[in-house]
Design an enzyme around this catalytic site. Structure first.
Site, PDB file in Angstrom:
ATOM      1  N   CYS A  42       0.828  -1.203   0.000  1.00 59.11           N
ATOM      2  CA  CYS A  42       0.000   0.000   0.000  1.00 59.11           C
ATOM      3  C   CYS A  42       0.866   1.257   0.000  1.00 59.11           C
ATOM      4  O   CYS A  42       1.953   1.263   0.577  1.00 59.11           O
ATOM      5  CB  CYS A  42      -0.866   0.019   1.243  1.00 59.11           C
ATOM      6  SG  CYS A  42      -1.935  -1.398   1.377  1.00 59.11           S
ATOM      7  N   LYS A  53       6.993  -4.615  -3.032  1.00 57.72           N
ATOM      8  CA  LYS A  53       8.404  -4.270  -2.814  1.00 57.72           C
ATOM      9  C   LYS A  53       8.746  -4.205  -1.335  1.00 57.72           C
ATOM     10  O   LYS A  53       9.819  -4.621  -0.933  1.00 57.72           O
ATOM     11  CB  LYS A  53       8.702  -2.929  -3.493  1.00 57.72           C
ATOM     12  CG  LYS A  53      10.165  -2.571  -3.547  1.00 57.72           C
ATOM     13  CD  LYS A  53      10.925  -3.440  -4.524  1.00 57.72           C
ATOM     14  CE  LYS A  53      12.418  -3.259  -4.426  1.00 57.72           C
ATOM     15  NZ  LYS A  53      13.121  -4.504  -4.794  1.00 57.72           N
TER      16      LYS A  53
HETATM   17  C1  G6P Z   1       9.524  -8.391  -0.230  1.00 51.52           C
HETATM   18  C2  G6P Z   1      10.247  -8.108  -1.531  1.00 51.52           C
HETATM   19  C3  G6P Z   1      11.543  -8.897  -1.572  1.00 51.52           C
HETATM   20  C4  G6P Z   1      12.396  -8.571  -0.358  1.00 51.52           C
HETATM   21  C5  G6P Z   1      11.627  -8.798   0.939  1.00 51.52           C
HETATM   22  C6  G6P Z   1      12.372  -8.211   2.122  1.00 51.52           C
HETATM   23  O1  G6P Z   1       9.101  -9.709  -0.196  1.00 51.52           O
HETATM   24  O2  G6P Z   1       9.422  -8.448  -2.621  1.00 51.52           O
HETATM   25  O3  G6P Z   1      12.255  -8.565  -2.744  1.00 51.52           O
HETATM   26  O4  G6P Z   1      13.538  -9.362  -0.357  1.00 51.52           O
HETATM   27  O5  G6P Z   1      10.366  -8.121   0.892  1.00 51.52           O
HETATM   28  O6  G6P Z   1      12.431  -6.820   1.938  1.00 51.52           O
HETATM   29  P1  G6P Z   1      13.471  -5.858   2.575  1.00 51.52           P
HETATM   30  O7  G6P Z   1      13.118  -4.500   2.024  1.00 51.52           O
HETATM   31  O8  G6P Z   1      13.271  -5.934   4.058  1.00 51.52           O
HETATM   32  O9  G6P Z   1      14.812  -6.301   2.166  1.00 51.52           O
END
Ligand code: G6P
Length: 608
Positions: free
Chosen positions: A2, A603
């Site tokens: 969101c 993301k």
């Molecule tokens: C989401 C994203 C992943 C990422 C994960 C952890 O699942 O799609 O690409 O690795 O979150 O995110 P962060 O921002 O904490 O590394």
């Protein structure tokens, strides 16, 4: 996930909000909506699916209001349809709200409101808050929000407008980021600063339980106890907001190819050749403390978790400190044991992942010093931690993380070097590592030349339903990350496994329809993984091997050989991960998928 943008000022709100929605898109969402005051009347437009559906609805509208809110929704309570999209309205249609996060006690609140005769139009938790604010509204929106929030449990970033206060925006936050952009006679509220920096670089990051009342020229922040609080205005980097795909068809491919530059930026000024050491400004204040730690816990989610697993190998190898890697979502609800000499790292590209943030706070509550490895400057995790290291690789837009993974591993390598030099690494060993690290950008560049070859392999396998990825030691996490990349964007089922472990189950899956990607660079475990590859071959599996020069006998029996350049064994994951990123990318494109915004993914996961 969101996203929120809200505006009050002297310019027509609609173009600013539409631009905000467009910029929020990269986070992943499944519906969007906009609410604004047009000639003093509250107007709401919402649509499921992509923003172009909302745009279509707005085509014939002539909206000239100067106050508005907009939202991209990633469904949690109720499916992604028009009714559940934000903004949500109070029953009298005068108050509109957008919300990130989850209202945990919404069911109890909803029951009470239903008993009071309120009719609900959506299945969301958010609508409850709209009705609550209306219930407490007595002519001052921020007071009504403060009163409503006394009853609300959970996490929220909120932006609220009311027909009766035509230039007032109210925002509130608890456990979900919200920032104020301060312009000249205009103000913005957003959950993602990068989407408004084109308008202003003056940013105030709101803190938990802040409620802000903003009009064109002024703002006031109160805490939940109705006491005025002051927050510092920060100047943020203008580069944040200007990310273009350039000549690349997708952000993901651009980011894969950006990795040589990303790594250059990540190591710039941080490697000391003469001393064989690393200098990380964010750790300068902790150097003495780092000397005495005897255990490290690294907490992360998703791709960052796999980077942490590589970090575990690096730190244990170079510094001899025991490391445990934990999923943030598990760590936060266990009763983790944190000794007085335990150091905690959190890794998060976005710096906003809800579970990682909660785990960070839990570790701090237990008395640990928590250092963060983040990419997004000023993110909540970066601000909440006791220090840390930024990746400095610029915004990552593709939902599937690529350049951030390799930068996270690079930062972990620099931390391992620094900790190692405080302990068992000699200056000569340190110099060798520094030299190897300095050569990484050029080696990554060379590895990227494999893209066409990998495309040809992708053409053979893109219709398969399952993949296995196998690796050992440093390349076990790489196998996990390779499988994750494939799942995320191609929707093919893939599993990563420690290569020798497949004999305990997964080998039963091997037949002529199972492509197996084996990561087998020439290192101390090469002969072992060759044996594992033979076990696959003997059962008819298709072998795609990522290896290095002099890889006999693999080249005699593998179906496909991808040869990468070599570097210090411990740094090889930064090289071997790249063919796997490219394989996932090419397969997803061949399957016609939306690579940058794969279905159901976001993301930054700001709900637990
Ligand atoms: C989401 C994203 C992943 C990422 C994960 C952890 O699942 O799609 O690409 O690795 O979150 O995110 P962060 O921002 O904490 O590394």
């Amino acid at each position: 996930m969101c996203g929120i943008v809200a505006y009050t000022g002297f310019r027509p709100a609609l173009p600013i909000l539409m631009d905000g929605l467009k910029r929020l898109e990269y986070k992943g969402y499944d519906s969007s909506g906009i609410g604004l005051l047009d000639s003093g009347k509250m107007k709401i437009f919402k649509a499921p699916g992509k923003i172009k559906s909302l745009k279509k609805k707005l085509e014939k509208e002539k909206l000239e209001g100067f106050l508005g809110i907009c939202h991209t929704r990633w469904a949690t309570h109720g499916e992604p349809n028009e009714a559940n999209a934000h903004p949500h309205l109070s029953a009298n249609g005068k108050i509109a709200i957008v919300h990130n996060g989850i209202i945990e006690n919404y069911a109890i609140l909803k029951k009470k409101l239903l008993e009071e005769g309120i009719e609900f139009k959506s299945e969301t938790d958010t609508e409850v808050v709209a009705h609550l604010i209306a219930k407490f509204y007595k002519g001052n929106l921020s007071n009504a929000v403060l009163a409503a929030l006394e009853h609300v449990e959970g996490a929220f970033g909120l932006a609220v407008i009311c027909e009766d206060e035509p230039d007032v925006l109210v925002g509130a936050t608890r456990g979900s980021p919200l920032a104020l952009g301060v312009g000249e006679n205009e103000s913005f509220l957003t959950s993602d600063v990068s989407v408004i920096v084109g308008h202003t670089q003056k940013i105030i990051y709101l803190e938990d339980n802040d409620v802000i009342r903003v009009s064109k020229e002024e703002f006031e922040i109160k805490n939940i106890k109705n006491k005025t609080v002051s927050r510092e205005i920060q100047e943020v980097d203008t580069d944040l907001g200007h990310v273009q795909k350039g000549d690349f068809p997708h952000f993901m491919l651009k980011e894969i190819f950006e990795q040589p530059e990303a790594l250059r930026n990540c190591i710039r000024g941080r490697l000391l050749l003469a001393e064989g050491n690393a200098k990380l400004a964010g750790l300068d204040n902790s150097l003495k403390e780092l000397r005495t730690i005897d255990r490290i816990i690294i907490i992360a989610c998703g791709t960052s978790y796999y980077a942490a697993m590589v970090g575990e190998c690096l730190i244990e190898e170079w510094a001899g400190i025991p490391v445990e890697v934990e999923y943030a979502s598990e760590f936060r609800y266990r009763n983790p044991i944190i000794g007085s000499n335990t150091l905690v790292f959190t890794i998060s590209q976005s710096g906003e992942t809800a579970d990682t943030l909660a785990a960070l706070k839990e570790a701090q509550n237990k008395g640990a010093t928590v250092l963060a490895i983040c990419n997004v400057v000023g993110s909540t995790i970066a601000r909440t931690s006791d220090g840390g290291v930024y990746l400095h690789v610029g915004p990552e837009i593709g939902i599937a993380s690529t350049k951030a993974f390799n930068a996270q591993v690079t930062v972990l390598a620099m931390i391992a070097l620094l900790l190692g030099r405080q302990r068992r690494l000699s200056s000569v060993q340190g110099m060798e590592i520094v030299q190897a690290m300095s050569s990484l950008p050029a080696l990554v560049e060379e590895t990227l030349e494999l893209s066409d070859k990998i495309l040809e392999i992708a053409k053979i396998y893109y219709n398969h339903a399952n993949f296995l990825y196998l690796g050992r030691h440093y390349h076990y996490p790489v196998a996990m990350e390779g499988a994750l990349k494939l799942k995320e964007i191609s929707y093919i089922h893939a599993e990563g496994y420690p290569a020798a472990e497949i004999k305990h189950g997964p080998i039963a899956l091997i037949d002529a329809n199972m492509p197996v990607v084996i990561i087998a660079p020439k290192d101390a475990l090469f002969d072992k993984i060759v044996s594992n590859a033979r076990e696959i071959k003997a059962r008819g599996g298709k072998l795609i091997v990522v290896t290095t020069e002099n890889c006999a006998p693999l080249d005699e029996f593998a179906d496909h050989i991808i040869k990468t350049p070599s570097v210090n064994t411990s740094l090889m994951p930064i090289i071997t991960s790249i063919p796997l990123q490219l394989l996932a990318y090419h397969i997803a494109v061949l399957r016609g998928n939306d690579v940058d915004q794969p279905r159901n993914l976001t993301k930054s996961v700001m709900v637990e």
